[in-house]
Design a protein around this motif. Structure first.
Motif, PDB file in Angstrom:
ATOM      1  N   PHE A  73      -2.949   5.830   4.129  1.00  0.00           N
ATOM      2  CA  PHE A  73      -3.742   6.869   3.480  1.00  0.00           C
ATOM      3  C   PHE A  73      -4.932   7.298   4.328  1.00  0.00           C
ATOM      4  O   PHE A  73      -5.314   8.472   4.337  1.00  0.00           O
ATOM      5  CB  PHE A  73      -4.219   6.336   2.124  1.00  0.00           C
ATOM      6  CG  PHE A  73      -4.976   7.315   1.285  1.00  0.00           C
ATOM      7  CD1 PHE A  73      -4.314   8.366   0.657  1.00  0.00           C
ATOM      8  CD2 PHE A  73      -6.344   7.188   1.081  1.00  0.00           C
ATOM      9  CE1 PHE A  73      -5.006   9.268  -0.140  1.00  0.00           C
ATOM     10  CE2 PHE A  73      -7.039   8.077   0.281  1.00  0.00           C
ATOM     11  CZ  PHE A  73      -6.367   9.121  -0.332  1.00  0.00           C
TER      12      PHE A  73
ATOM     13  N   THR B 211       0.815  -1.211   0.000  1.00  0.00           N
ATOM     14  CA  THR B 211       0.000   0.000   0.000  1.00  0.00           C
ATOM     15  C   THR B 211       0.853   1.267   0.000  1.00  0.00           C
ATOM     16  O   THR B 211       0.367   2.336  -0.360  1.00  0.00           O
ATOM     17  CB  THR B 211      -0.938   0.037   1.214  1.00  0.00           C
ATOM     18  OG1 THR B 211      -0.146   0.010   2.412  1.00  0.00           O
ATOM     19  CG2 THR B 211      -1.889  -1.155   1.205  1.00  0.00           C
ATOM     20  N   THR B 212       2.100   1.147   0.436  1.00  0.00           N
ATOM     21  CA  THR B 212       3.012   2.271   0.469  1.00  0.00           C
ATOM     22  C   THR B 212       4.427   1.732   0.335  1.00  0.00           C
ATOM     23  O   THR B 212       4.652   0.525   0.427  1.00  0.00           O
ATOM     24  CB  THR B 212       2.882   3.075   1.788  1.00  0.00           C
ATOM     25  OG1 THR B 212       3.827   4.139   1.808  1.00  0.00           O
ATOM     26  CG2 THR B 212       3.118   2.192   2.995  1.00  0.00           C
TER      27      THR B 212
ATOM     28  N   ASN C 278       5.150   4.398  -5.774  1.00  0.00           N
ATOM     29  CA  ASN C 278       5.717   3.674  -4.633  1.00  0.00           C
ATOM     30  C   ASN C 278       7.041   3.027  -5.015  1.00  0.00           C
ATOM     31  O   ASN C 278       8.023   3.099  -4.268  1.00  0.00           O
ATOM     32  CB  ASN C 278       4.738   2.614  -4.131  1.00  0.00           C
ATOM     33  CG  ASN C 278       3.737   3.165  -3.138  1.00  0.00           C
ATOM     34  OD1 ASN C 278       3.955   4.204  -2.519  1.00  0.00           O
ATOM     35  ND2 ASN C 278       2.617   2.478  -2.985  1.00  0.00           N
TER      36      ASN C 278
ATOM     37  N   ASP D  58       0.542   6.383  -2.496  1.00  0.00           N
ATOM     38  CA  ASP D  58      -0.388   5.573  -1.697  1.00  0.00           C
ATOM     39  C   ASP D  58      -1.312   4.733  -2.564  1.00  0.00           C
ATOM     40  O   ASP D  58      -1.932   5.234  -3.506  1.00  0.00           O
ATOM     41  CB  ASP D  58      -1.233   6.470  -0.797  1.00  0.00           C
ATOM     42  CG  ASP D  58      -0.439   7.057   0.354  1.00  0.00           C
ATOM     43  OD1 ASP D  58       0.635   6.527   0.657  1.00  0.00           O
ATOM     44  OD2 ASP D  58      -0.904   8.050   0.943  1.00  0.00           O
TER      45      ASP D  58
END
Length: 321
Positions: free
Chosen positions: A199, A95-96, A120, A183
């Protein structure tokens, strides 16, 4: 016509005096499965605010969300998954880029494809700096010594990616700048569930404005709200949450942050004085005292709030007329 790629925005490394880093050490961490829909599992950390993960199971393949702060956490995560399903894990979504979500990537087999946004991946270039930033959250645990290289995503996308697991489709979205520039939201549309990473958090838990752009953050949140159907989400840190109250709280928080800091700047108040004013976080999330980490939680939330004041001030310094 020449099209230049959008650059990843580096994390702002400045912290206010007395900054309290979240304790993300793997010591005592246990991931507890909670089934949110058939084949859709939140893997929740037993201690706040350590990292949560996820598992989405289809007929042919499974997808894991985030990999943990060390290879040891990545291995524990795979053990938890094996207790839930024998469907092979074919995908790992980040996710990141932050190390507490990605340093565990190297614990996964080579035949597991890592998926994330292009930004990312573009942020995963300076391993030593990232270990330094995340190291303050390890509280002396040596687990990061095992992180000898940063395994990057194999599959990247700019805005949207669809993965078919067999009888279940997973959507990955990038809506714009938030906690980081890349994100990624992992959305299960038929269950109306998503993993939001850094996020979005439970109402009353402020974000970390690590790219220093609260205005872009609000645009990204509104884009997410307008695009996907979402009832419940799994944050990267903190308890499970309903989507609507959390999005509304976050938007109000960011908008008030910008307005307040801008007003104080225009009145001639300097950053040091602004930080000394110690404005309390409005409507903070409170935890029952029996939850591990509850005694430290109010101070942590206030520290994150002050960090956001600092980074909003720096943002306005560079963008305001």
């Amino acid at each position: 016509m020449i099209c230049w790629p959008v650059p990843a925005i580096p994390e702002m490394g400045e912290r206010q005096p007395g900054f309290l880093a979240p304790n993300l050490s793997p010591v005592g961490l246990r991931l507890v499965p909670q089934e949110l829909a058939k084949g859709v599992y939140a893997l929740m950390a037993n201690q706040l605010p350590k990292d949560n993960n996820g598992l989405i199971v289809g007929e042919k393949a499974a997808l894991v969300v985030d990999a943990g702060i060390t290879p040891g956490v990545g291995r524990h995560l795979q053990e938890v998954v094996r207790q839930i399903t024998d469907v092979p894990v074919r995908y790992l979504a980040n996710t990141t880029f932050h190390g507490d979500h990605t340093f565990g990537n190297i614990a996964f087999p080579d035949d597991v494809a890592i998926v994330s946004s292009r930004l990312n991946k573009a942020s995963m270039t300076d391993l030593e700096t990232e270990k330094e930033y995340r190291g303050e959250s390890m509280y002396g645990d040596p687990g990061m010594e095992e992180v000898t290289h940063w395994r990057e995503p194999d599959i990247v996308f700019d805005r949207f990616c669809e993965i078919d697991l067999g009888g279940r489709v997973v959507h990955l979205w990038h809506f714009g700048t938030g906690n980081g520039s890349g994100d990624t939201i992992v959305h299960v549309p038929d269950a109306k569930v998503a993993w939001a990473g850094n996020f979005l958090r439970h109402a009353g838990m402020p974000p970390m404005l690590l790219v220093g752009d609260p205005v872009g953050y609000t645009r990204s949140l509104r884009a997410m709200k307008a695009t996907i159907e979402l009832d419940q989400f799994v944050p990267g840190h903190g308890p499970l949450s309903e989507a609507e109250p959390s999005v509304s709280w976050m938007l109000a928080y960011l908008e008030e942050m910008v307005a307040t800091v801008d007003q104080r700047r225009r009145q001639g108040v300097g950053l040091d004085e602004m930080l000394r004013e110690h404005h309390a976080l409005r409507n903070p999330l409170t935890l029952p005292p029996e939850i591990p980490g509850a005694e430290r939680f109010p101070a942590l939330m206030q520290s994150l709030h002050q960090l956001n004041v600092l980074l909003t001030y720096r943002y306005l310094d560079t963008t305001a007329p």
